[in-house]
Design a protein around this motif. Structure first.
Motif, PDB file in Angstrom:
ATOM      1  N   ASP A   1     -33.668  17.925  43.990  1.00  0.00           N
ATOM      2  CA  ASP A   1     -34.037  19.215  43.397  1.00  0.00           C
ATOM      3  C   ASP A   1     -33.279  19.435  42.193  1.00  0.00           C
ATOM      4  OD1 ASP A   1     -36.146  19.488  45.138  1.00  0.00           O
ATOM      5  OD2 ASP A   1     -34.673  20.662  46.652  1.00  0.00           O
ATOM      6  N   SER A   2     -32.078  18.999  41.999  1.00  0.00           N
ATOM      7  CA  SER A   2     -31.121  19.164  40.953  1.00  0.00           C
ATOM      8  C   SER A   2     -30.090  18.044  40.871  1.00  0.00           C
ATOM      9  CB  SER A   2     -30.474  20.661  41.287  1.00  0.00           C
ATOM     10  OG  SER A   2     -29.684  20.678  42.233  1.00  0.00           O
ATOM     11  N   ASP A   3     -29.267  18.324  39.903  1.00  0.00           N
ATOM     12  CA  ASP A   3     -28.341  17.233  39.544  1.00  0.00           C
ATOM     13  C   ASP A   3     -27.087  17.285  40.710  1.00  0.00           C
ATOM     14  OD1 ASP A   3     -29.787  16.767  37.133  1.00  0.00           O
ATOM     15  OD2 ASP A   3     -28.244  17.672  35.892  1.00  0.00           O
ATOM     16  N   GLY A   4     -26.846  15.897  41.152  1.00  0.00           N
ATOM     17  CA  GLY A   4     -25.780  15.899  42.098  1.00  0.00           C
ATOM     18  C   GLY A   4     -25.239  14.403  42.068  1.00  0.00           C
ATOM     19  N   ALA A   5     -24.554  14.025  43.120  1.00  0.00           N
ATOM     20  CA  ALA A   5     -23.966  12.828  43.431  1.00  0.00           C
ATOM     21  C   ALA A   5     -24.239  12.425  44.883  1.00  0.00           C
ATOM     22  CB  ALA A   5     -22.577  12.716  43.168  1.00  0.00           C
ATOM     23  N   ALA A   6     -24.245  11.167  45.305  1.00  0.00           N
ATOM     24  CA  ALA A   6     -24.404  10.850  46.656  1.00  0.00           C
ATOM     25  C   ALA A   6     -23.115  11.250  47.517  1.00  0.00           C
ATOM     26  CB  ALA A   6     -24.810   9.599  46.894  1.00  0.00           C
ATOM     27  N   ILE A   7     -21.992  10.664  46.878  1.00  0.00           N
ATOM     28  CA  ILE A   7     -20.589  10.937  47.371  1.00  0.00           C
ATOM     29  C   ILE A   7     -19.701  11.272  46.087  1.00  0.00           C
ATOM     30  CG2 ILE A   7     -18.613   9.576  48.633  1.00  0.00           C
ATOM     31  CD1 ILE A   7     -21.044   7.699  49.612  1.00  0.00           C
ATOM     32  N   ASN A   8     -19.116  12.436  46.354  1.00  0.00           N
ATOM     33  CA  ASN A   8     -18.367  13.088  45.404  1.00  0.00           C
ATOM     34  C   ASN A   8     -16.796  13.419  45.867  1.00  0.00           C
ATOM     35  OD1 ASN A   8     -17.162  14.827  43.323  1.00  0.00           O
ATOM     36  ND2 ASN A   8     -18.929  16.369  43.411  1.00  0.00           N
ATOM     37  N   ASN A   9     -15.934  12.509  45.007  1.00  0.00           N
ATOM     38  CA  ASN A   9     -14.736  12.529  45.131  1.00  0.00           C
ATOM     39  C   ASN A   9     -13.845  13.121  43.928  1.00  0.00           C
ATOM     40  OD1 ASN A   9     -11.903  12.628  46.106  1.00  0.00           O
ATOM     41  ND2 ASN A   9     -11.743  10.337  45.910  1.00  0.00           N
ATOM     42  N   THR A  10     -14.344  14.245  43.417  1.00  0.00           N
ATOM     43  CA  THR A  10     -13.858  14.823  41.948  1.00  0.00           C
ATOM     44  C   THR A  10     -12.554  15.468  42.382  1.00  0.00           C
ATOM     45  OG1 THR A  10     -15.431  16.562  42.027  1.00  0.00           O
ATOM     46  CG2 THR A  10     -16.007  14.697  40.719  1.00  0.00           C
ATOM     47  N   GLY A  11     -12.076  15.628  43.506  1.00  0.00           N
ATOM     48  CA  GLY A  11     -10.988  16.442  43.884  1.00  0.00           C
ATOM     49  C   GLY A  11      -9.871  15.796  43.919  1.00  0.00           C
ATOM     50  N   GLY A  12      -9.882  14.289  43.449  1.00  0.00           N
ATOM     51  CA  GLY A  12      -8.731  13.613  43.559  1.00  0.00           C
ATOM     52  C   GLY A  12      -8.192  13.253  44.511  1.00  0.00           C
ATOM     53  N   TYR A  13      -8.653  12.937  45.732  1.00  0.00           N
ATOM     54  CA  TYR A  13      -8.262  12.473  46.972  1.00  0.00           C
ATOM     55  C   TYR A  13      -8.195  10.801  46.953  1.00  0.00           C
ATOM     56  CZ  TYR A  13      -9.369  17.336  48.382  1.00  0.00           C
ATOM     57  OH  TYR A  13      -9.199  18.610  47.962  1.00  0.00           O
ATOM     58  N   ASP A  14      -6.930  10.470  47.823  1.00  0.00           N
ATOM     59  CA  ASP A  14      -6.583   9.104  47.672  1.00  0.00           C
ATOM     60  C   ASP A  14      -6.873   8.483  49.186  1.00  0.00           C
ATOM     61  OD1 ASP A  14      -5.558   9.563  45.019  1.00  0.00           O
ATOM     62  OD2 ASP A  14      -3.563  10.404  45.997  1.00  0.00           O
ATOM     63  N   ASN A  15      -6.833   7.097  49.078  1.00  0.00           N
ATOM     64  CA  ASN A  15      -6.966   6.354  49.995  1.00  0.00           C
ATOM     65  C   ASN A  15      -8.461   6.622  50.788  1.00  0.00           C
ATOM     66  OD1 ASN A  15      -4.341   5.084  50.007  1.00  0.00           O
ATOM     67  ND2 ASN A  15      -3.566   7.102  50.661  1.00  0.00           N
ATOM     68  N   ILE A  16      -9.392   6.526  49.845  1.00  0.00           N
ATOM     69  CA  ILE A  16     -10.853   6.800  50.433  1.00  0.00           C
ATOM     70  C   ILE A  16     -11.523   5.342  50.691  1.00  0.00           C
ATOM     71  CG2 ILE A  16     -12.843   7.848  50.096  1.00  0.00           C
ATOM     72  CD1 ILE A  16     -10.472   9.808  50.415  1.00  0.00           C
ATOM     73  N   LEU A  17     -12.179   5.104  51.526  1.00  0.00           N
ATOM     74  CA  LEU A  17     -13.058   3.755  51.804  1.00  0.00           C
ATOM     75  C   LEU A  17     -14.476   4.367  51.925  1.00  0.00           C
ATOM     76  CD1 LEU A  17     -13.380   0.950  52.129  1.00  0.00           C
ATOM     77  CD2 LEU A  17     -12.996   1.403  54.742  1.00  0.00           C
ATOM     78  N   VAL A  18     -15.376   3.689  50.961  1.00  0.00           N
ATOM     79  CA  VAL A  18     -16.779   3.886  51.150  1.00  0.00           C
ATOM     80  C   VAL A  18     -17.407   2.733  51.266  1.00  0.00           C
ATOM     81  CG1 VAL A  18     -18.890   4.796  49.862  1.00  0.00           C
ATOM     82  CG2 VAL A  18     -16.603   6.088  49.477  1.00  0.00           C
TER      83      VAL A  18
END
Length: 221
Positions: free
Chosen positions: A99-116
């Motif tokens: 319905d509106s702009d967005g992302a599937a997976i959002n890590n804009t908070g700067g969190y580290d050691n993430i695996l997708v």
């Protein structure tokens, strides 16, 4: 009386031996010993895994979030809000920006050691600036083995902004499938500051109607 006590001791020993034999029974089949104890170990449920059945914020540090079905959201689907998180889509689909702009997976908070990993990601319709996976200010993270389709203007497959020492590996990315005109999305966008150096892009397959498969704005890889 001495003999009575002795008989009681003998009976007690026999009971103990029978109990032990009941626990450690060994069977013999076809001339070979194949036996096993009758007592089975208790099977413990895995820890540190959260089942995901709809779009939610991911808030537990060190947790693995694993999809159990396809999920859809009006805007952004999964927001990463802690370090050391694994997102395992388990080969299920994420549909975002319905319905509106967005992302599937959002890590804009700067969190580290993430695996997708293992995600099938699709932008619902051709919107503006609705990239599939966005990392901003993240280090030591990995985006691996995902199939990504975006449709809109400036809807990039993967965005690494001001991020360093990340690995993007074995992803299949298709962008700008329905958009027209200028500013079409690119496969992988590296954007930002000195933190954007030292990201590794390995064996990614990118198909786009945009100007570049990989675009560097500011510092590169």
């Amino acid at each position: 009386m001495y003999f009575t006590k002795k008989r009681e001791v003998v009976v007690l020993l026999v009971v103990i031996l029978i109990s032990v034999a009941g626990i450690l029974i060994v069977t013999k089949v076809g001339g070979g010993i194949t036996g096993a104890a009758l007592i089975e170990p208790t099977e413990l449920a895995p820890t540190g895994i959260t089942s995901v059945t709809n779009c939610i914020p991911l808030t537990i540090e060190g947790e693995t979030y694993r999809l159990d079905n396809a999920i859809t959201n009006a805007s952004t689907c999964l927001s990463i809000l802690a370090n050391n998180i694994t997102v395992d889509c388990n080969n299920f689909r994420i549909t975002y920006a319905v319905d509106s702009d967005g992302a599937a997976i959002n890590n804009t908070g700067g969190y580290d050691n993430i695996l997708v990993k293992n995600c099938l990601i699709e932008e619902s319709v051709g919107r503006t600036e609705s990239s599939a996976i966005i990392f901003r200010g993240s280090i030591n993270s990995t985006i691996e083995n995902n199939l990504i389709v975006t449709k809109g203007t400036e809807a990039h497959g993967i965005v690494l902004e001001a991020s360093a020492n990340n690995t993007v590996v074995i992803n299949n990315i298709t962008t700008a499938t329905t958009a027209a005109g200028t500013w079409l999305g690119v496969g992988i966008l590296l954007n930002g500051s000195p933190r954007s150096i030292m990201n590794s892009l390995i064996n990614n397959n990118i198909s786009t109607r945009g100007p570049y498969a990989v675009e560097h704005q500011g510092d590169g890889i």
